[in-house]
Enzyme design. Sequence first.
Site, mmCIF file in Angstrom:
data_model
loop_
_atom_site.group_PDB
_atom_site.id
_atom_site.type_symbol
_atom_site.label_atom_id
_atom_site.label_comp_id
_atom_site.label_asym_id
_atom_site.label_seq_id
_atom_site.Cartn_x
_atom_site.Cartn_y
_atom_site.Cartn_z
ATOM 1 C CG HIS A 20 -2.020 0.955 1.202
ATOM 2 N ND1 HIS A 20 -3.094 0.819 0.346
ATOM 3 C CD2 HIS A 20 -2.249 2.096 1.913
ATOM 4 C CE1 HIS A 20 -3.938 1.813 0.539
ATOM 5 N NE2 HIS A 20 -3.445 2.608 1.476
ATOM 6 C CE LYS A 166 -7.961 8.412 0.106
ATOM 7 N NZ LYS A 166 -8.106 9.002 1.456
ATOM 8 C CD GLU A 223 -7.837 12.395 2.095
ATOM 9 O OE1 GLU A 223 -7.625 12.077 3.285
ATOM 10 O OE2 GLU A 223 -8.336 11.614 1.262
ATOM 11 C CD GLU A 326 -9.773 6.785 2.682
ATOM 12 O OE1 GLU A 326 -8.592 6.406 2.614
ATOM 13 O OE2 GLU A 326 -10.103 7.976 2.808
#
Length: 386
Positions: A20, A166, A223, A326
């Site tokens: 990630h 996202k 964001e 989220e």
Amino acid sequence: MAKLAHIDSFIVDLPTIRPHILAMATMHAQSMVLLRLTDSDGIEGIGEGTTIGGLSYGEESPEGIKLAIDTYITPLLQGQDLSRVGAVMARIGKHVAGNHIAKCAVETALLDMQGKRLGVPVSELIGGGRRREAFPVAWTLASGDTARDIEEAEAMLEARRHAIFKLKIGKRSVKADVAHVAAIKRALGDRASVRVDVNQGWSEAQADRGMALLQDAGVDLVEQPIAKLNVAAMARLSAKHVIPLMADEALHGPLEAFDIAARAGARIYAVKIAQSGGLLPAHAVGMIADAAGIGLYGGTMLEGTVGTAASAHVFATFPDLEWGTELFGPLLLTDDIVTRPLIYADFQLQVPTAPGIGVAFDEDKLAAFRRDATKTQHGSAALQGA
């Protein structure tokens, strides 16, 4: 009077299903601080305190969260009436500065305990109760590989699990990042909402250019493109661009929420229970945003199921949740530490309905993933005569 009888805090390390990639770190596992409180009536409450990438994301690390709970917060719980959650948290706040994630873990456990004591879900203890039973959940595409991200998004759409995506950007040049995002948006078209999270990775000039290009690409929001303390620049960017700027790292509770609203620094707030310092402060952040006409989005620190369930209870109480949530943290992990996982279906997460936060530890999984070698003694305290 429900007094503390036993407390146990411990760290579990769960691998992620894939790397990630964020602007400040690449995660291959998530480390979560879990907490178990038992009161003098035998009622148990559980909580979670989770951050991202050790110390790369914020000021608290998993080890520091556990230390704060064990050394500084536990003594403040002794002799207190744990059914008075607000009073207990006010006492902690008076004697422990900062440490929002540690406080969140404790408040979650106290509210879980109170919900079980009263036989109601935690959402019924906050802000007049829940207003929704489920809500949309975004999925983060963070491999950094365009073709792989498109394939992953298509699979999520096919499974009817996520229709909001996202993308984590900020490591590459603005031009390269925008090209990556634009290609994914072209592939998905109107079937999905595409957003980006820069995690403070841009300067103001880079954000100015990037937001314009992302707007042209059809992206729905940006964001935290710049440093969290630069609210003045956030306000300039928000005023200049049609594409909305969402505050995340800049939000650390009601005071920051009020300041950013007063300075028009963002048009959307990513509310996180961990960054806010607990469920009750997170609800206050949401109410400030609602009063100021700022859109709400339910954020995550990539918590496991305990923290995700707690977050869901708060977000279920918001008057409006225009931008969804989220809360995909448990889905990023290869395993779970609860007896019954949360339900994700038809592009939404269902808010638990059982008393408390609505989830329970799987003791075998805890034993398998606990970091401490002794499993049961380190970080555990039985309190006598409390």
